[in-house]
Design a protein around this motif. Sequence first.
Motif, PDB file in Angstrom:
ATOM      1  N   TRP A   1      43.172  39.329  47.855  1.00  0.00           N
ATOM      2  CA  TRP A   1      42.001  38.862  48.593  1.00  0.00           C
ATOM      3  C   TRP A   1      41.268  40.008  49.273  1.00  0.00           C
ATOM      4  O   TRP A   1      40.034  39.992  49.371  1.00  0.00           O
ATOM      5  N   LYS A   2      41.995  40.999  49.726  1.00  0.00           N
ATOM      6  CA  LYS A   2      41.360  42.147  50.376  1.00  0.00           C
ATOM      7  C   LYS A   2      40.426  42.875  49.416  1.00  0.00           C
ATOM      8  O   LYS A   2      39.256  43.129  49.736  1.00  0.00           O
ATOM      9  N   PHE A   3      40.921  43.179  48.230  1.00  0.00           N
ATOM     10  CA  PHE A   3      40.116  43.954  47.286  1.00  0.00           C
ATOM     11  C   PHE A   3      39.048  43.091  46.611  1.00  0.00           C
ATOM     12  O   PHE A   3      37.934  43.563  46.359  1.00  0.00           O
ATOM     13  N   ALA A   4      39.373  41.833  46.319  1.00  0.00           N
ATOM     14  CA  ALA A   4      38.383  40.950  45.714  1.00  0.00           C
ATOM     15  C   ALA A   4      37.215  40.720  46.670  1.00  0.00           C
ATOM     16  O   ALA A   4      36.048  40.724  46.251  1.00  0.00           O
ATOM     17  N   SER A   5      37.521  40.553  47.934  1.00  0.00           N
ATOM     18  CA  SER A   5      36.470  40.338  48.930  1.00  0.00           C
ATOM     19  C   SER A   5      35.599  41.578  49.089  1.00  0.00           C
ATOM     20  O   SER A   5      34.369  41.482  49.235  1.00  0.00           O
ATOM     21  N   LYS A   6      36.235  42.729  49.050  1.00  0.00           N
ATOM     22  CA  LYS A   6      35.494  43.985  49.208  1.00  0.00           C
ATOM     23  C   LYS A   6      34.468  44.151  48.091  1.00  0.00           C
ATOM     24  O   LYS A   6      33.319  44.543  48.335  1.00  0.00           O
ATOM     25  N   VAL A   7      34.854  43.827  46.866  1.00  0.00           N
ATOM     26  CA  VAL A   7      33.952  44.005  45.723  1.00  0.00           C
ATOM     27  C   VAL A   7      32.858  42.940  45.705  1.00  0.00           C
ATOM     28  O   VAL A   7      31.706  43.217  45.376  1.00  0.00           O
ATOM     29  N   SER A   8      33.189  41.716  46.075  1.00  0.00           N
ATOM     30  CA  SER A   8      32.208  40.629  46.018  1.00  0.00           C
ATOM     31  C   SER A   8      31.229  40.649  47.187  1.00  0.00           C
ATOM     32  O   SER A   8      30.124  40.108  47.102  1.00  0.00           O
TER      33      SER A   8
ATOM     34  N   ALA B   1      60.072  34.735  35.353  1.00  0.00           N
ATOM     35  CA  ALA B   1      59.722  36.091  35.784  1.00  0.00           C
ATOM     36  C   ALA B   1      58.368  36.483  35.208  1.00  0.00           C
ATOM     37  O   ALA B   1      58.240  37.424  34.422  1.00  0.00           O
ATOM     38  N   THR B   2      57.356  35.719  35.600  1.00  0.00           N
ATOM     39  CA  THR B   2      55.995  36.006  35.175  1.00  0.00           C
ATOM     40  C   THR B   2      55.373  37.030  36.105  1.00  0.00           C
ATOM     41  O   THR B   2      55.748  37.115  37.279  1.00  0.00           O
ATOM     42  N   ASN B   3      54.434  37.814  35.588  1.00  0.00           N
ATOM     43  CA  ASN B   3      53.777  38.778  36.461  1.00  0.00           C
ATOM     44  C   ASN B   3      53.089  38.011  37.587  1.00  0.00           C
ATOM     45  O   ASN B   3      52.258  37.127  37.335  1.00  0.00           O
ATOM     46  N   PRO B   4      53.406  38.316  38.849  1.00  0.00           N
ATOM     47  CA  PRO B   4      52.965  37.485  39.971  1.00  0.00           C
ATOM     48  C   PRO B   4      51.544  37.783  40.435  1.00  0.00           C
ATOM     49  O   PRO B   4      51.308  38.250  41.551  1.00  0.00           O
ATOM     50  N   ILE B   5      50.590  37.476  39.557  1.00  0.00           N
ATOM     51  CA  ILE B   5      49.185  37.737  39.872  1.00  0.00           C
ATOM     52  C   ILE B   5      48.409  36.440  40.113  1.00  0.00           C
ATOM     53  O   ILE B   5      47.218  36.479  40.404  1.00  0.00           O
ATOM     54  N   PHE B   6      49.096  35.294  39.990  1.00  0.00           N
ATOM     55  CA  PHE B   6      48.467  33.999  40.207  1.00  0.00           C
ATOM     56  C   PHE B   6      49.145  33.280  41.379  1.00  0.00           C
ATOM     57  O   PHE B   6      50.324  33.493  41.641  1.00  0.00           O
TER      58      PHE B   6
ATOM     59  N   ASP C   1      33.917  40.446  38.560  1.00  0.00           N
ATOM     60  CA  ASP C   1      34.269  41.827  38.921  1.00  0.00           C
ATOM     61  C   ASP C   1      35.235  41.843  40.103  1.00  0.00           C
ATOM     62  O   ASP C   1      36.161  42.670  40.155  1.00  0.00           O
ATOM     63  N   SER C   2      35.028  40.946  41.046  1.00  0.00           N
ATOM     64  CA  SER C   2      35.906  40.912  42.222  1.00  0.00           C
ATOM     65  C   SER C   2      37.308  40.446  41.836  1.00  0.00           C
ATOM     66  O   SER C   2      38.304  40.982  42.348  1.00  0.00           O
ATOM     67  N   ILE C   3      37.391  39.471  40.930  1.00  0.00           N
ATOM     68  CA  ILE C   3      38.699  39.002  40.465  1.00  0.00           C
ATOM     69  C   ILE C   3      39.435  40.131  39.746  1.00  0.00           C
ATOM     70  O   ILE C   3      40.630  40.359  39.982  1.00  0.00           O
ATOM     71  N   MET C   4      38.721  40.851  38.897  1.00  0.00           N
ATOM     72  CA  MET C   4      39.344  41.966  38.175  1.00  0.00           C
ATOM     73  C   MET C   4      39.791  43.069  39.139  1.00  0.00           C
ATOM     74  O   MET C   4      40.842  43.678  38.944  1.00  0.00           O
ATOM     75  N   ALA C   5      39.005  43.303  40.184  1.00  0.00           N
ATOM     76  CA  ALA C   5      39.392  44.305  41.180  1.00  0.00           C
ATOM     77  C   ALA C   5      40.663  43.878  41.900  1.00  0.00           C
ATOM     78  O   ALA C   5      41.561  44.698  42.150  1.00  0.00           O
ATOM     79  N   GLY C   6      40.743  42.596  42.236  1.00  0.00           N
ATOM     80  CA  GLY C   6      41.946  42.085  42.892  1.00  0.00           C
ATOM     81  C   GLY C   6      43.164  42.191  41.997  1.00  0.00           C
ATOM     82  O   GLY C   6      44.261  42.566  42.445  1.00  0.00           O
ATOM     83  N   LEU C   7      42.986  41.867  40.721  1.00  0.00           N
ATOM     84  CA  LEU C   7      44.090  41.968  39.766  1.00  0.00           C
ATOM     85  C   LEU C   7      44.547  43.421  39.626  1.00  0.00           C
ATOM     86  O   LEU C   7      45.749  43.709  39.598  1.00  0.00           O
ATOM     87  N   GLY C   8      43.574  44.322  39.543  1.00  0.00           N
ATOM     88  CA  GLY C   8      43.915  45.739  39.423  1.00  0.00           C
ATOM     89  C   GLY C   8      44.665  46.254  40.638  1.00  0.00           C
ATOM     90  O   GLY C   8      45.614  47.038  40.511  1.00  0.00           O
ATOM     91  N   ALA C   9      44.258  45.804  41.816  1.00  0.00           N
ATOM     92  CA  ALA C   9      44.926  46.239  43.042  1.00  0.00           C
ATOM     93  C   ALA C   9      46.355  45.714  43.091  1.00  0.00           C
ATOM     94  O   ALA C   9      47.281  46.437  43.492  1.00  0.00           O
TER      95      ALA C   9
END
Length: 237
Positions: free
Chosen positions: A69-76, A125-130, A46-54
Motif C-alpha cells: 500500500w505504501k508504494f502503490a499509493s506513492k505511484v498513484s 506456499a503461494t507467493n504472498p502478494i495477494f 502502474d501503482s499495482i505493479m509498483a506495489g508488487l515490485g516492492a
Amino acid sequence: MYKNILFDVDGTLLPMDVHEFVKYYFGSLCEKMIPVLKIEPKALTDSIMAGLGAMSKNDGSALNRDVFWKFASKVSGVDLMKYEDMFNDYYNNEFVAAKAATSVNPYAKKCVDFAKTNGYRIFAATNPIFPKPATYKRLEWAGVNPDDFEYITVYDNSSSCKPNLLYFKDLCEKCGIAPEESLMVGNDVDEDLCSAELGFDTYLITDCIINRSGKDYSAFKNGTFEDFYNYLLTINK
C-alpha cells in the motif's frame, strides 16, 4: 519420507495463462475502482505493479501488505489503503472475471486429498502478494478447499516473497517444520526450486512451468501433476 508438503498455487494447483490472467484481473479491477478513485486506469495498474515490485524486494522488515500500500499509493498519488475494504470486496466478487484465464487440474485435488488422508501436514506456499480473499478464491478455483491447508501465505502474514529464502525460513519458523522433512511442490524453476538450498526436497510441476532463464532442472524431481500423484502413490506403498 516427508512429514510436510508445501504446494504453490498459481500455475501449480491452479493452471493458468499468466498474461490472460493479468488482463482479466486489471480490466475488472479498473472497472470497479476507477469511478471511485477518479484516476486514469494506467495510474492504477502502474501503482499495482509498483506495489508488487516492492513486495518482491521486501527484506522482512515490514509486512508485505504495508509495503504494497505504501508504494502503490506513492505511484498513484492516492492514499489507496483507505480503499482496502473496497479492494477486498472486489476480490470477493468481480475478481471472478480472472477465473476465465485458469483451469482445473483434477490431480491437484487428488494430491491434496491424498496428502491429507495419509497424515501429511499440508501448506499453501503461494507467493504472498495477494490478500486473503484473493488467495482463498484462487484455491477454490483450483477445486481445492482452503480449509484443507494448515497455513496459507498471504500478504498480511508474510514479510518477504519467493525466491527470497527468508520466505521459506519464515514459513518454517511459524509452522514449526523442518526443511529436511518437507517437500516443496511448484511450477517455477526460480521461485520454488530455490528452497532446496535450505534442505527442502522439491518436485517441479511442468504443466505450466515457468523457467525464465532456461535453467537446467534435470537434477530435480519433475513431471506433470499426474506424474506427481503417481510419485505420492509410490512413496506411500
